[in-house]
Design a protein around this motif. Structure first.
Motif, PDB file in Angstrom:
ATOM      1  N   LYS A   1       1.105  -1.411  -0.136  1.00 14.65           N
ATOM      2  CA  LYS A   1       0.141  -0.171   0.292  1.00 14.65           C
ATOM      3  C   LYS A   1       0.544   1.203   0.277  1.00 14.65           C
ATOM      4  O   LYS A   1       0.370   2.233  -0.028  1.00 14.65           O
ATOM      5  CB  LYS A   1      -1.169   0.083   1.331  1.00 14.65           C
ATOM      6  CG  LYS A   1      -1.985  -1.657   0.745  1.00 14.65           C
ATOM      7  CD  LYS A   1      -3.203  -1.343   2.627  1.00 14.65           C
ATOM      8  CE  LYS A   1      -3.943  -2.254   1.856  1.00 14.65           C
ATOM      9  NZ  LYS A   1      -4.625  -2.422   2.579  1.00 14.65           N
ATOM     10  N   VAL A   2       2.169   1.464   0.278  1.00 16.79           N
ATOM     11  CA  VAL A   2       3.237   2.077  -0.465  1.00 16.79           C
ATOM     12  C   VAL A   2       2.384   3.383  -1.393  1.00 16.79           C
ATOM     13  O   VAL A   2       2.862   4.148  -1.026  1.00 16.79           O
ATOM     14  CB  VAL A   2       4.615   2.427  -0.371  1.00 16.79           C
ATOM     15  CG1 VAL A   2       5.090   3.390  -0.269  1.00 16.79           C
ATOM     16  CG2 VAL A   2       4.760   1.485   1.298  1.00 16.79           C
ATOM     17  N   HIS A   3       2.766   2.375  -2.655  1.00 19.57           N
ATOM     18  CA  HIS A   3       2.489   3.139  -4.277  1.00 19.57           C
ATOM     19  C   HIS A   3       0.819   2.478  -3.961  1.00 19.57           C
ATOM     20  O   HIS A   3       0.658   2.412  -5.615  1.00 19.57           O
ATOM     21  CB  HIS A   3       3.459   2.852  -4.907  1.00 19.57           C
ATOM     22  CG  HIS A   3       4.743   2.869  -4.716  1.00 19.57           C
ATOM     23  ND1 HIS A   3       5.048   3.987  -5.248  1.00 19.57           N
ATOM     24  CD2 HIS A   3       5.915   2.474  -3.576  1.00 19.57           C
ATOM     25  CE1 HIS A   3       6.382   4.281  -4.571  1.00 19.57           C
ATOM     26  NE2 HIS A   3       6.593   3.251  -3.721  1.00 19.57           N
ATOM     27  N   GLY A   4      -0.719   3.011  -3.101  1.00 19.57           N
ATOM     28  CA  GLY A   4      -1.480   2.467  -3.660  1.00 19.57           C
ATOM     29  C   GLY A   4      -2.070   1.880  -2.547  1.00 19.57           C
ATOM     30  O   GLY A   4      -1.933   0.738  -2.329  1.00 19.57           O
ATOM     31  N   GLY A   5      -3.773   1.893  -2.809  1.00 19.32           N
ATOM     32  CA  GLY A   5      -4.435   0.658  -2.154  1.00 19.32           C
ATOM     33  C   GLY A   5      -4.339  -0.795  -2.139  1.00 19.32           C
ATOM     34  O   GLY A   5      -4.101  -1.241  -1.818  1.00 19.32           O
ATOM     35  N   THR A   6      -3.798  -1.188  -3.544  1.00 16.72           N
ATOM     36  CA  THR A   6      -3.355  -2.743  -3.795  1.00 16.72           C
ATOM     37  C   THR A   6      -1.480  -2.932  -4.585  1.00 16.72           C
ATOM     38  O   THR A   6      -1.955  -3.566  -4.724  1.00 16.72           O
ATOM     39  CB  THR A   6      -4.031  -2.615  -5.094  1.00 16.72           C
ATOM     40  OG1 THR A   6      -4.075  -1.940  -6.386  1.00 16.72           O
ATOM     41  CG2 THR A   6      -6.545  -3.369  -4.794  1.00 16.72           C
ATOM     42  N   SER A   7      -1.453  -1.473  -4.020  1.00 17.32           N
ATOM     43  CA  SER A   7       0.446  -2.332  -4.320  1.00 17.32           C
ATOM     44  C   SER A   7       1.059  -2.935  -2.752  1.00 17.32           C
ATOM     45  O   SER A   7       0.708  -3.295  -1.734  1.00 17.32           O
ATOM     46  CB  SER A   7       1.157  -0.849  -4.127  1.00 17.32           C
ATOM     47  OG  SER A   7       0.904   0.249  -2.775  1.00 17.32           O
ATOM     48  N   GLY A   8       1.842  -3.786  -4.136  1.00 11.05           N
ATOM     49  CA  GLY A   8       2.093  -4.644  -2.431  1.00 11.05           C
ATOM     50  C   GLY A   8       3.686  -6.077  -3.815  1.00 11.05           C
ATOM     51  O   GLY A   8       3.524  -5.572  -4.943  1.00 11.05           O
ATOM     52  N   TRP A   9       4.224  -6.737  -2.199  1.00 18.02           N
ATOM     53  CA  TRP A   9       4.608  -7.560  -3.433  1.00 18.02           C
ATOM     54  C   TRP A   9       4.594  -9.070  -3.744  1.00 18.02           C
ATOM     55  O   TRP A   9       3.170  -9.202  -2.975  1.00 18.02           O
ATOM     56  CB  TRP A   9       6.256  -8.061  -2.546  1.00 18.02           C
ATOM     57  CG  TRP A   9       7.216  -7.181  -2.198  1.00 18.02           C
ATOM     58  CD1 TRP A   9       7.312  -6.503  -1.814  1.00 18.02           C
ATOM     59  CD2 TRP A   9       8.655  -6.211  -3.507  1.00 18.02           C
ATOM     60  NE1 TRP A   9       8.281  -4.935  -2.300  1.00 18.02           N
ATOM     61  CE2 TRP A   9       8.719  -5.412  -3.131  1.00 18.02           C
ATOM     62  CE3 TRP A   9       8.564  -7.164  -4.351  1.00 18.02           C
ATOM     63  CZ2 TRP A   9       9.901  -5.311  -3.389  1.00 18.02           C
ATOM     64  CZ3 TRP A   9      10.017  -7.314  -5.556  1.00 18.02           C
ATOM     65  CH2 TRP A   9      10.514  -5.536  -4.990  1.00 18.02           C
ATOM     66  N   MET A  10       4.508  -9.351  -4.868  1.00 15.75           N
ATOM     67  CA  MET A  10       3.664 -10.785  -5.370  1.00 15.75           C
ATOM     68  C   MET A  10       4.867 -11.944  -6.104  1.00 15.75           C
ATOM     69  O   MET A  10       6.147 -11.176  -5.985  1.00 15.75           O
ATOM     70  CB  MET A  10       2.576 -10.617  -6.402  1.00 15.75           C
ATOM     71  CG  MET A  10       1.567  -9.737  -5.829  1.00 15.75           C
ATOM     72  SD  MET A  10      -0.175  -9.906  -7.224  1.00 15.75           S
ATOM     73  CE  MET A  10      -0.310 -11.384  -7.028  1.00 15.75           C
TER      74      MET A  10
ATOM     75  N   TYR B   1       7.976  -9.723  -7.561  1.00 14.27           N
ATOM     76  CA  TYR B   1       7.944  -8.373  -8.612  1.00 14.27           C
ATOM     77  C   TYR B   1       6.971  -7.573  -7.400  1.00 14.27           C
ATOM     78  O   TYR B   1       5.596  -8.109  -6.423  1.00 14.27           O
ATOM     79  CB  TYR B   1       7.614  -8.420  -9.449  1.00 14.27           C
ATOM     80  CG  TYR B   1       5.980  -9.622 -10.211  1.00 14.27           C
ATOM     81  CD1 TYR B   1       4.629  -9.152 -10.412  1.00 14.27           C
ATOM     82  CD2 TYR B   1       5.778 -10.312 -10.128  1.00 14.27           C
ATOM     83  CE1 TYR B   1       3.379  -9.578  -9.776  1.00 14.27           C
ATOM     84  CE2 TYR B   1       4.815 -11.338 -10.535  1.00 14.27           C
ATOM     85  CZ  TYR B   1       3.959 -11.002  -9.973  1.00 14.27           C
ATOM     86  OH  TYR B   1       2.468 -11.534 -10.822  1.00 14.27           O
ATOM     87  N   TYR B   2       7.110  -5.930  -7.622  1.00  7.44           N
ATOM     88  CA  TYR B   2       6.017  -5.622  -6.748  1.00  7.44           C
ATOM     89  C   TYR B   2       4.881  -4.491  -8.417  1.00  7.44           C
ATOM     90  O   TYR B   2       5.802  -4.585  -8.721  1.00  7.44           O
ATOM     91  CB  TYR B   2       7.058  -3.916  -6.347  1.00  7.44           C
ATOM     92  CG  TYR B   2       6.555  -2.978  -5.474  1.00  7.44           C
ATOM     93  CD1 TYR B   2       6.552  -3.671  -3.945  1.00  7.44           C
ATOM     94  CD2 TYR B   2       6.068  -1.839  -6.010  1.00  7.44           C
ATOM     95  CE1 TYR B   2       5.795  -2.768  -3.272  1.00  7.44           C
ATOM     96  CE2 TYR B   2       5.347  -1.084  -5.201  1.00  7.44           C
ATOM     97  CZ  TYR B   2       4.925  -1.241  -3.231  1.00  7.44           C
ATOM     98  OH  TYR B   2       4.400  -1.051  -2.982  1.00  7.44           O
TER      99      TYR B   2
END
Length: 118
Positions: free
Chosen positions: A79-88, A114-115
């Motif tokens: 959630k640092v770069h948007g509400g659904t951002s993160g590592w996958m 990947y982020y």
């Protein structure tokens, strides 16, 4: 335990894999946000190693979180770069629907972390 095989297959003289071990390639990219975190390598593990073990073998700072989405590292958290951002992560091009600590690797697997933004 893991050992970096430097890109070479850790196997027998005939090129076959040693029993009890798996060799995998793992990479991390954050190109969606300018690639502040990136690394890759080929490692040999004892059978039973997980995607999480492969990530740790890269030597990146990893802070485990109790979510099915894996981990946060390198200052890039959920959630640092948007509400659904993160590592996958993906294994051999497919995105498993399980925590990285649950996915047991097979010999020859390719793991990509990947982020994503959103």
């Amino acid at each position: 335990s893991a050992s970096n095989s430097g890109g070479a297959s850790a196997g027998n003289q005939d090129g076959s894999q040693q029993p009890g071990y798996v060799t995998v390639t793992v990479s991390v990219t954050s190109s969606a946000v300018g690639n502040p975190v990136s690394s890759s390598g080929t490692f040999t593990f004892n059978k039973g190693a997980t995607v999480y073990d492969a990530l740790c073998a890269l030597g990146l700072s990893v802070n485990a979180r109790g979510t099915s989405y894996g981990t946060m590292r390198g200052g890039l958290a959920e959630k640092v770069h948007g509400g659904t951002s993160g590592w996958m992560y993906s294994v051999n091009g497919a995105t498993p629907n399980t925590a990285c600590s649950n996915y047991v690797l097979s010999n020859g697997d390719t793991v990509v972390w990947y982020y994503v933004t959103g």
